[in-house]
Design a protein around this motif. Sequence first.
Motif, PDB file in Angstrom:
ATOM      1  N   PHE A 156      22.489  31.782  42.995  1.00  0.00           N
ATOM      2  CA  PHE A 156      23.748  31.642  43.725  1.00  0.00           C
ATOM      3  C   PHE A 156      24.905  31.979  42.793  1.00  0.00           C
ATOM      4  O   PHE A 156      24.989  31.449  41.681  1.00  0.00           O
ATOM      5  CB  PHE A 156      23.915  30.209  44.246  1.00  0.00           C
ATOM      6  CG  PHE A 156      22.853  29.793  45.229  1.00  0.00           C
ATOM      7  CD1 PHE A 156      23.072  29.904  46.591  1.00  0.00           C
ATOM      8  CD2 PHE A 156      21.633  29.306  44.789  1.00  0.00           C
ATOM      9  CE1 PHE A 156      22.091  29.533  47.501  1.00  0.00           C
ATOM     10  CE2 PHE A 156      20.643  28.935  45.680  1.00  0.00           C
ATOM     11  CZ  PHE A 156      20.879  29.041  47.045  1.00  0.00           C
ATOM     12  N   VAL A 157      25.797  32.844  43.242  1.00  0.00           N
ATOM     13  CA  VAL A 157      26.950  33.266  42.446  1.00  0.00           C
ATOM     14  C   VAL A 157      28.219  33.040  43.254  1.00  0.00           C
ATOM     15  O   VAL A 157      28.356  33.557  44.362  1.00  0.00           O
ATOM     16  CB  VAL A 157      26.862  34.749  42.034  1.00  0.00           C
ATOM     17  CG1 VAL A 157      28.067  35.133  41.175  1.00  0.00           C
ATOM     18  CG2 VAL A 157      25.572  35.021  41.286  1.00  0.00           C
ATOM     19  N   ASP A 158      29.147  32.258  42.706  1.00  0.00           N
ATOM     20  CA  ASP A 158      30.439  32.060  43.351  1.00  0.00           C
ATOM     21  C   ASP A 158      31.491  32.921  42.643  1.00  0.00           C
ATOM     22  O   ASP A 158      31.293  33.336  41.505  1.00  0.00           O
ATOM     23  CB  ASP A 158      30.831  30.578  43.279  1.00  0.00           C
ATOM     24  CG  ASP A 158      31.972  30.228  44.226  1.00  0.00           C
ATOM     25  OD1 ASP A 158      32.285  31.059  45.112  1.00  0.00           O
ATOM     26  OD2 ASP A 158      32.541  29.140  44.092  1.00  0.00           O
ATOM     27  N   GLU A 159      32.597  33.175  43.323  1.00  0.00           N
ATOM     28  CA  GLU A 159      33.686  33.999  42.777  1.00  0.00           C
ATOM     29  C   GLU A 159      33.141  35.338  42.264  1.00  0.00           C
ATOM     30  O   GLU A 159      33.479  35.798  41.171  1.00  0.00           O
ATOM     31  CB  GLU A 159      34.434  33.255  41.656  1.00  0.00           C
ATOM     32  CG  GLU A 159      34.980  31.904  42.046  1.00  0.00           C
ATOM     33  CD  GLU A 159      36.090  31.972  43.100  1.00  0.00           C
ATOM     34  OE1 GLU A 159      36.508  33.086  43.455  1.00  0.00           O
ATOM     35  OE2 GLU A 159      36.532  30.900  43.562  1.00  0.00           O
ATOM     36  N   TYR A 160      32.330  35.978  43.092  1.00  0.00           N
ATOM     37  CA  TYR A 160      31.632  37.206  42.675  1.00  0.00           C
ATOM     38  C   TYR A 160      32.618  38.332  42.360  1.00  0.00           C
ATOM     39  O   TYR A 160      32.293  39.245  41.587  1.00  0.00           O
ATOM     40  CB  TYR A 160      30.682  37.623  43.803  1.00  0.00           C
ATOM     41  CG  TYR A 160      29.576  38.568  43.394  1.00  0.00           C
ATOM     42  CD1 TYR A 160      29.192  38.717  42.077  1.00  0.00           C
ATOM     43  CD2 TYR A 160      28.896  39.314  44.355  1.00  0.00           C
ATOM     44  CE1 TYR A 160      28.175  39.568  41.717  1.00  0.00           C
ATOM     45  CE2 TYR A 160      27.874  40.178  44.005  1.00  0.00           C
ATOM     46  CZ  TYR A 160      27.518  40.300  42.685  1.00  0.00           C
ATOM     47  OH  TYR A 160      26.501  41.153  42.321  1.00  0.00           O
ATOM     48  N   VAL A 164      29.095  34.687  46.885  1.00  0.00           N
ATOM     49  CA  VAL A 164      30.319  34.428  47.647  1.00  0.00           C
ATOM     50  C   VAL A 164      31.484  35.037  46.879  1.00  0.00           C
ATOM     51  O   VAL A 164      31.614  34.841  45.671  1.00  0.00           O
ATOM     52  CB  VAL A 164      30.554  32.913  47.837  1.00  0.00           C
ATOM     53  CG1 VAL A 164      31.850  32.676  48.606  1.00  0.00           C
ATOM     54  CG2 VAL A 164      29.375  32.279  48.548  1.00  0.00           C
ATOM     55  N   GLY A 165      32.331  35.789  47.582  1.00  0.00           N
ATOM     56  CA  GLY A 165      33.470  36.386  46.893  1.00  0.00           C
ATOM     57  C   GLY A 165      34.522  36.882  47.858  1.00  0.00           C
ATOM     58  O   GLY A 165      34.320  36.939  49.070  1.00  0.00           O
ATOM     59  N   ASP A 166      35.666  37.223  47.292  1.00  0.00           N
ATOM     60  CA  ASP A 166      36.796  37.745  48.058  1.00  0.00           C
ATOM     61  C   ASP A 166      37.608  38.616  47.110  1.00  0.00           C
ATOM     62  O   ASP A 166      38.244  38.100  46.185  1.00  0.00           O
ATOM     63  CB  ASP A 166      37.650  36.592  48.590  1.00  0.00           C
ATOM     64  CG  ASP A 166      38.827  37.070  49.435  1.00  0.00           C
ATOM     65  OD1 ASP A 166      39.052  38.293  49.510  1.00  0.00           O
ATOM     66  OD2 ASP A 166      39.536  36.220  50.005  1.00  0.00           O
ATOM     67  N   TYR A 218      40.943  38.139  37.316  1.00  0.00           N
ATOM     68  CA  TYR A 218      40.501  38.214  35.928  1.00  0.00           C
ATOM     69  C   TYR A 218      40.220  39.647  35.459  1.00  0.00           C
ATOM     70  O   TYR A 218      39.369  39.866  34.598  1.00  0.00           O
ATOM     71  CB  TYR A 218      39.250  37.357  35.722  1.00  0.00           C
ATOM     72  CG  TYR A 218      39.538  35.877  35.718  1.00  0.00           C
ATOM     73  CD1 TYR A 218      40.220  35.286  34.655  1.00  0.00           C
ATOM     74  CD2 TYR A 218      39.143  35.072  36.779  1.00  0.00           C
ATOM     75  CE1 TYR A 218      40.507  33.943  34.647  1.00  0.00           C
ATOM     76  CE2 TYR A 218      39.420  33.713  36.788  1.00  0.00           C
ATOM     77  CZ  TYR A 218      40.102  33.158  35.717  1.00  0.00           C
ATOM     78  OH  TYR A 218      40.378  31.817  35.712  1.00  0.00           O
ATOM     79  N   ARG A 219      40.949  40.605  35.993  1.00  0.00           N
ATOM     80  CA  ARG A 219      40.735  41.983  35.534  1.00  0.00           C
ATOM     81  C   ARG A 219      41.126  42.129  34.068  1.00  0.00           C
ATOM     82  O   ARG A 219      40.588  42.996  33.371  1.00  0.00           O
ATOM     83  CB  ARG A 219      41.514  42.968  36.405  1.00  0.00           C
ATOM     84  CG  ARG A 219      41.031  42.982  37.851  1.00  0.00           C
ATOM     85  CD  ARG A 219      41.428  44.225  38.601  1.00  0.00           C
ATOM     86  NE  ARG A 219      40.578  45.343  38.239  1.00  0.00           N
ATOM     87  CZ  ARG A 219      40.411  46.425  38.984  1.00  0.00           C
ATOM     88  NH1 ARG A 219      41.049  46.541  40.125  1.00  0.00           N
ATOM     89  NH2 ARG A 219      39.638  47.400  38.596  1.00  0.00           N
ATOM     90  N   PHE A 253      31.643  43.598  43.459  1.00  0.00           N
ATOM     91  CA  PHE A 253      31.518  42.809  44.691  1.00  0.00           C
ATOM     92  C   PHE A 253      31.619  43.698  45.924  1.00  0.00           C
ATOM     93  O   PHE A 253      30.827  43.566  46.868  1.00  0.00           O
ATOM     94  CB  PHE A 253      32.591  41.734  44.717  1.00  0.00           C
ATOM     95  CG  PHE A 253      32.786  41.104  46.073  1.00  0.00           C
ATOM     96  CD1 PHE A 253      31.855  40.221  46.585  1.00  0.00           C
ATOM     97  CD2 PHE A 253      33.906  41.403  46.834  1.00  0.00           C
ATOM     98  CE1 PHE A 253      32.030  39.644  47.833  1.00  0.00           C
ATOM     99  CE2 PHE A 253      34.088  40.837  48.075  1.00  0.00           C
ATOM    100  CZ  PHE A 253      33.152  39.952  48.585  1.00  0.00           C
ATOM    101  N   LEU A 254      32.581  44.621  45.923  1.00  0.00           N
ATOM    102  CA  LEU A 254      32.800  45.469  47.091  1.00  0.00           C
ATOM    103  C   LEU A 254      31.601  46.374  47.368  1.00  0.00           C
ATOM    104  O   LEU A 254      31.225  46.581  48.529  1.00  0.00           O
ATOM    105  CB  LEU A 254      34.070  46.306  46.896  1.00  0.00           C
ATOM    106  CG  LEU A 254      35.384  45.516  46.894  1.00  0.00           C
ATOM    107  CD1 LEU A 254      36.552  46.406  46.461  1.00  0.00           C
ATOM    108  CD2 LEU A 254      35.656  44.921  48.266  1.00  0.00           C
ATOM    109  N   GLU A 255      31.011  46.908  46.322  1.00  0.00           N
ATOM    110  CA  GLU A 255      29.828  47.756  46.503  1.00  0.00           C
ATOM    111  C   GLU A 255      28.649  46.942  47.027  1.00  0.00           C
ATOM    112  O   GLU A 255      27.899  47.400  47.898  1.00  0.00           O
ATOM    113  CB  GLU A 255      29.466  48.430  45.174  1.00  0.00           C
ATOM    114  CG  GLU A 255      30.471  49.496  44.751  1.00  0.00           C
ATOM    115  CD  GLU A 255      30.232  50.009  43.345  1.00  0.00           C
ATOM    116  OE1 GLU A 255      29.208  49.582  42.736  1.00  0.00           O
ATOM    117  OE2 GLU A 255      31.036  50.811  42.842  1.00  0.00           O
TER     118      GLU A 255
END
Length: 208
Positions: A96-100, A123-125, A131-132, A141-143
């Motif tokens: 499980f990964v949050d803030e992906y 889970v991400g948005d 944090y770039r 995440f988008l891919e």
Amino acid sequence: FYEPTLELRKEINAFKKFRDEILGSYDYREAKRVLNGSAAQIAEIIRLVKEFDIEYSKLKRENNLLDFADLERFALKVLSDPERREEIVKEHDFVFVDEYQDTNYVQENIISKITPQNSLFAVGDSKQCIYRFRLAEPNIFLEKLKLFEKEQKAISFNDNFRSDPEILKFVNEVFGEIMSESFGGVNYGEVAAFNIPNEYHKVSSYPS
């Protein structure tokens, strides 16, 4: 109900014009000229960074210390051993990964190596990527989101019951105008806009 003011409309239009001017008039030849003219300064920065890295690594060894980047790097080194990697993968049923959206490529490599097949829950948005400056890459995440959508494994959470409907309308109005796949990574109006709830229960008092 919230209605955008004329002043807000002007601000949005001004920003869109500025965005289009910046992206539409980018001159790569000029950028190359500036880069070539900065070669000496860039070379000096690279030299200083390498010198700092040598001294910093020496200091960590002398004090038996690891920083966060070391933990990532050594974890990836361990996972590069096929036998050790297989042992670690067997220890997990799911990952499980949050803030992906704040994942970088090293972390993504680690995640991919420890995750059993078809066992990742993330889970991400991308709108919340902050944090770039630490090399987070929201395109990871988008891919993955596009892949999950294609496989019908993606779930969108557009309902918001924590915010006043007027706030949600304001956010939709602004970001629906300025956020697109080419500017922000998401077609906001198509996939990311909030659904406005019919009911909103305000808290009139809090427990003491």
